[in-house]
Design a protein around this motif. Structure first.
Motif, PDB file in Angstrom:
ATOM      1  N   ALA A 111      61.604   2.875 -34.521  1.00  0.00           N
ATOM      2  CA  ALA A 111      62.344   1.947 -33.661  1.00  0.00           C
ATOM      3  C   ALA A 111      63.269   1.115 -34.531  1.00  0.00           C
ATOM      4  CB  ALA A 111      61.383   1.040 -32.905  1.00  0.00           C
ATOM      5  N   THR A 112      64.340   0.631 -33.925  1.00  0.00           N
ATOM      6  CA  THR A 112      65.286  -0.187 -34.684  1.00  0.00           C
ATOM      7  C   THR A 112      64.749  -1.610 -34.843  1.00  0.00           C
ATOM      8  OG1 THR A 112      66.414  -0.490 -32.578  1.00  0.00           O
ATOM      9  CG2 THR A 112      67.405   1.052 -34.121  1.00  0.00           C
ATOM     10  N   THR A 113      64.986  -2.187 -36.016  1.00  0.00           N
ATOM     11  CA  THR A 113      64.516  -3.556 -36.287  1.00  0.00           C
ATOM     12  C   THR A 113      65.582  -4.585 -35.885  1.00  0.00           C
ATOM     13  OG1 THR A 113      65.439  -3.307 -38.502  1.00  0.00           O
ATOM     14  CG2 THR A 113      63.060  -2.955 -38.262  1.00  0.00           C
ATOM     15  N   THR A 114      66.797  -4.093 -35.627  1.00  0.00           N
ATOM     16  CA  THR A 114      67.916  -4.983 -35.361  1.00  0.00           C
ATOM     17  C   THR A 114      68.984  -4.185 -34.592  1.00  0.00           C
ATOM     18  OG1 THR A 114      69.715  -6.106 -36.501  1.00  0.00           O
ATOM     19  CG2 THR A 114      68.733  -4.354 -37.704  1.00  0.00           C
ATOM     20  N   ASN A 115      70.033  -4.825 -34.085  1.00  0.00           N
ATOM     21  CA  ASN A 115      71.144  -4.059 -33.501  1.00  0.00           C
ATOM     22  C   ASN A 115      71.798  -3.265 -34.626  1.00  0.00           C
ATOM     23  OD1 ASN A 115      70.610  -5.420 -31.163  1.00  0.00           O
ATOM     24  ND2 ASN A 115      72.265  -6.919 -31.442  1.00  0.00           N
ATOM     25  N   VAL A 116      72.072  -1.987 -34.393  1.00  0.00           N
ATOM     26  CA  VAL A 116      72.645  -1.163 -35.470  1.00  0.00           C
ATOM     27  C   VAL A 116      73.939  -0.491 -35.022  1.00  0.00           C
ATOM     28  CG1 VAL A 116      72.122   0.586 -37.221  1.00  0.00           C
ATOM     29  CG2 VAL A 116      70.258  -0.422 -35.913  1.00  0.00           C
ATOM     30  N   LEU A 117      74.945  -0.531 -35.902  1.00  0.00           N
ATOM     31  CA  LEU A 117      76.135   0.292 -35.699  1.00  0.00           C
ATOM     32  C   LEU A 117      75.966   1.480 -36.608  1.00  0.00           C
ATOM     33  CD1 LEU A 117      78.889  -2.474 -35.759  1.00  0.00           C
ATOM     34  CD2 LEU A 117      77.805  -1.390 -33.782  1.00  0.00           C
ATOM     35  N   PHE A 118      75.745   2.634 -36.014  1.00  0.00           N
ATOM     36  CA  PHE A 118      75.421   3.810 -36.821  1.00  0.00           C
ATOM     37  C   PHE A 118      76.324   4.968 -36.425  1.00  0.00           C
ATOM     38  CE2 PHE A 118      72.632   7.644 -37.471  1.00  0.00           C
ATOM     39  CZ  PHE A 118      72.610   7.605 -38.861  1.00  0.00           C
ATOM     40  N   ARG A 119      77.132   5.405 -37.376  1.00  0.00           N
ATOM     41  CA  ARG A 119      78.008   6.546 -37.144  1.00  0.00           C
ATOM     42  C   ARG A 119      78.756   6.443 -35.806  1.00  0.00           C
ATOM     43  NH1 ARG A 119      76.286  12.050 -39.702  1.00  0.00           N
ATOM     44  NH2 ARG A 119      75.961  11.338 -41.810  1.00  0.00           N
ATOM     45  N   ASN A 120      79.421   5.322 -35.624  1.00  0.00           N
ATOM     46  CA  ASN A 120      80.246   5.068 -34.437  1.00  0.00           C
ATOM     47  C   ASN A 120      79.482   4.864 -33.131  1.00  0.00           C
ATOM     48  OD1 ASN A 120      82.545   5.081 -35.937  1.00  0.00           O
ATOM     49  ND2 ASN A 120      82.933   7.283 -35.599  1.00  0.00           N
ATOM     50  N   TYR A 121      78.185   4.649 -33.226  1.00  0.00           N
ATOM     51  CA  TYR A 121      77.420   4.326 -32.015  1.00  0.00           C
ATOM     52  C   TYR A 121      76.751   2.978 -32.194  1.00  0.00           C
ATOM     53  CZ  TYR A 121      78.064   9.064 -30.328  1.00  0.00           C
ATOM     54  OH  TYR A 121      78.610  10.234 -29.896  1.00  0.00           O
ATOM     55  N   TYR A 122      76.481   2.362 -31.052  1.00  0.00           N
ATOM     56  CA  TYR A 122      75.780   1.079 -31.057  1.00  0.00           C
ATOM     57  C   TYR A 122      74.360   1.298 -30.537  1.00  0.00           C
ATOM     58  CZ  TYR A 122      74.313  -3.525 -29.501  1.00  0.00           C
ATOM     59  OH  TYR A 122      73.597  -4.659 -29.304  1.00  0.00           O
TER      60      TYR A 122
END
Ligand code: HEM
Length: 412
Positions: free
Chosen positions: A289-300
């Motif tokens: 699971a994500t620990t924070t909001n992530v911008l990853f490879r052009n996705y949110y």
């Protein structure tokens, strides 16, 4: 406009109310549908398990990028109701935040102090190999199912490390414990130990009981199934089995195989790696699971989103393996027969939440496999051709071989 608004949540199939996308999921082998969806939606997409929105990452490049370069952001476990109910955030595999950090550090040190990576554990495994060999020999070449005894043998290693004793393969209490693992139920616990503790001390009895049961569950089924795949694959490919035995004869002779021999045994090492790649024992890994909001490879991807890293898509990534769907030890061998490491070999996952038992598991796989191969030739039961052996994985969370019988012919 903040950066986050420019990026979209990963796309995916349109969910229905309540059931989400469950109607399109192959519930017996969900990872197969997930693989197919990655072909349609790309290496980052979303799927709804009922009301739960899950992001699926696939392919070597994307999975590695997430687990290594964005290791902290993708470093949690989700709050999945069944796991929360079973473990209440305790132990290591499904725990969170500070409890996880403390339990992980404690597990690694404990396993190390008890000898993981050292010769004490090697001796423990070797002793267990002898019991397993005796058991196999007692069948005198007749067909038998290796499931229960393999689980018992591997479980004994972790029990010896954690509790300092082994159990007889016929011990009824032990067998009951093992059948509980198969049902994925909380294992060890007496009412006294399990009484609710009100303290938030990380080393509460409850946390330690959950930890022991976690290590036991995580370390048994996975390793035992991999070894059963190894035997099944050796029966299916007798010419590969013969090469392994020849190498053992040449390097070890009739002495006890030890970890120190491994460097001189590139073929056997390659076969064990290929067994793990092909067996693909945890095709969807353990959910993150994500620990924070992530911008990853052009996705949110918002904080607390459940993320599946599709390890099967890495272990069979067409850009990384010459023959992804074939059992082919040459994947790990150079043209001159030297063992070569492959970045996309990640059956234990990678990153800060990767398997905590990797070195123990690797030691067990090598010692059990070579000790058995030194003593026995494995064959399918009379009347079954090796060409007819079924390599389709059984259904379930781990991909075990389907039930089958083996014949272990003792080499005098
Ligand atoms: C062939 C055998 C094994 C395989 C293929 C395997 C694979 C894995 C995988 C894929 C994960 C998830 C990692 C992630 O989320 O990134 C995991 C987690 C874990 N494994 Fe293993 N494992 C094996 C054996 C073992 C053994 C022998 C032990 C311990 C005695 C063990 C203990 C654990 C623990 C404690 C975790 C949770 C780690 C955490 O959440 O921090 N595993 N394993």
């Amino acid at each position: 406009m903040t950066k986050a608004f420019k990026y979209q949540f990963p796309p995916g199939p349109r969910p229905l109310p309540i059931i989400g996308n469950l109607h399109i999921l192959n519930l017996k082998r969900p990872y197969q549908t997930m693989l197919e969806l990655s072909q349609k939606y790309g290496s980052i997409y979303s799927i709804h398990f009922g009301p739960r929105k899950v992001v699926v990452l696939s392919g070597y490049k994307t999975v590695k990028d997430a687990l290594v370069n964005y290791g902290d952001q993708f470093g949690e476990r989700p709050q999945v109701p069944i796991f929360e109910k079973l473990f209440e955030g305790k132990g290591i595999v499904f725990s969170h935040g500070e409890t996880w950090k403390t339990m992980r550090r404690f597990s690694l040190t404990t396993l190390r102090n008890f000898g993981m990576g050292k010769s004490v554990i090697e001796d423990t495994i070797i002793e267990e190999c002898q019991h397993l060999i005796q058991n196999f020999e007692s069948h005198r070449g007749k067909p038998f199912e290796d499931n229960t005894v393999m689980n018992a043998s591997v479980a004994n290693v972790i029990v010896s490390v954690l509790l300092g004793k082994r159990f007889d393969y016929q011990d009824t209490q032990f067998l009951r414990l093992l059948s509980l693992i198969n049902e994925n139920v909380k294992l060890i616990g007496t009412p006294g130990i399990l009484e609710k503790s009100t303290s938030n001390n990380y080393f509460s009895d409850e946390n330690l009981v959950a930890l022991v049961s976690n290590l036991f569950a995580a370390g048994t089924e996975t390793t035992a199934s991999t070894l059963r795949w190894a035997i099944l694959l050796m029966m299916r490919y007798p010419e590969i089995q013969k090469k392994v035995r020849d190498e053992i004869k040449a390097v070890v002779g009739s002495a006890q195989p030890r970890i120190a021999h491994r460097n001189q045994m590139p073929y056997t090492d390659a076969v064990i790696h290929e067994v793990q790649r092909f067996a693909n024992i945890l095709p969807t890994s353990v959910p993150r699971a994500t620990t924070t909001n992530v911008l990853f490879r052009n996705y949110y991807i918002p904080k607390d989103t459940e993320v599946i890293t599709l390890l099967t898509s890495v272990l069979r990534d067409q850009t990384q393996w010459e023959k992804p769907d074939t059992f082919n030890p040459e994947h790990f061998l150079s043209s001159t027969g030297k063992f070569i490491r492959k970045e996309a070999f990640m059956p234990f996952s990678v990153g800060r939440r990767m398997c905590a038992g990797e070195s123990l598991a690797k030691m067990e796989l090598f010692l059990f496999f070579t000790s058995l191969m030194q003593k026995f030739t494995f064959q399918p039961p009379p009347g079954v051709s090796h060409l007819d052996l079924d390599l389709t994985p059984d259904i379930g969370f781990t991909t075990r071989p389907v039930p089958h019988k083996i014949c272990a012919l003792f080499q005098a």
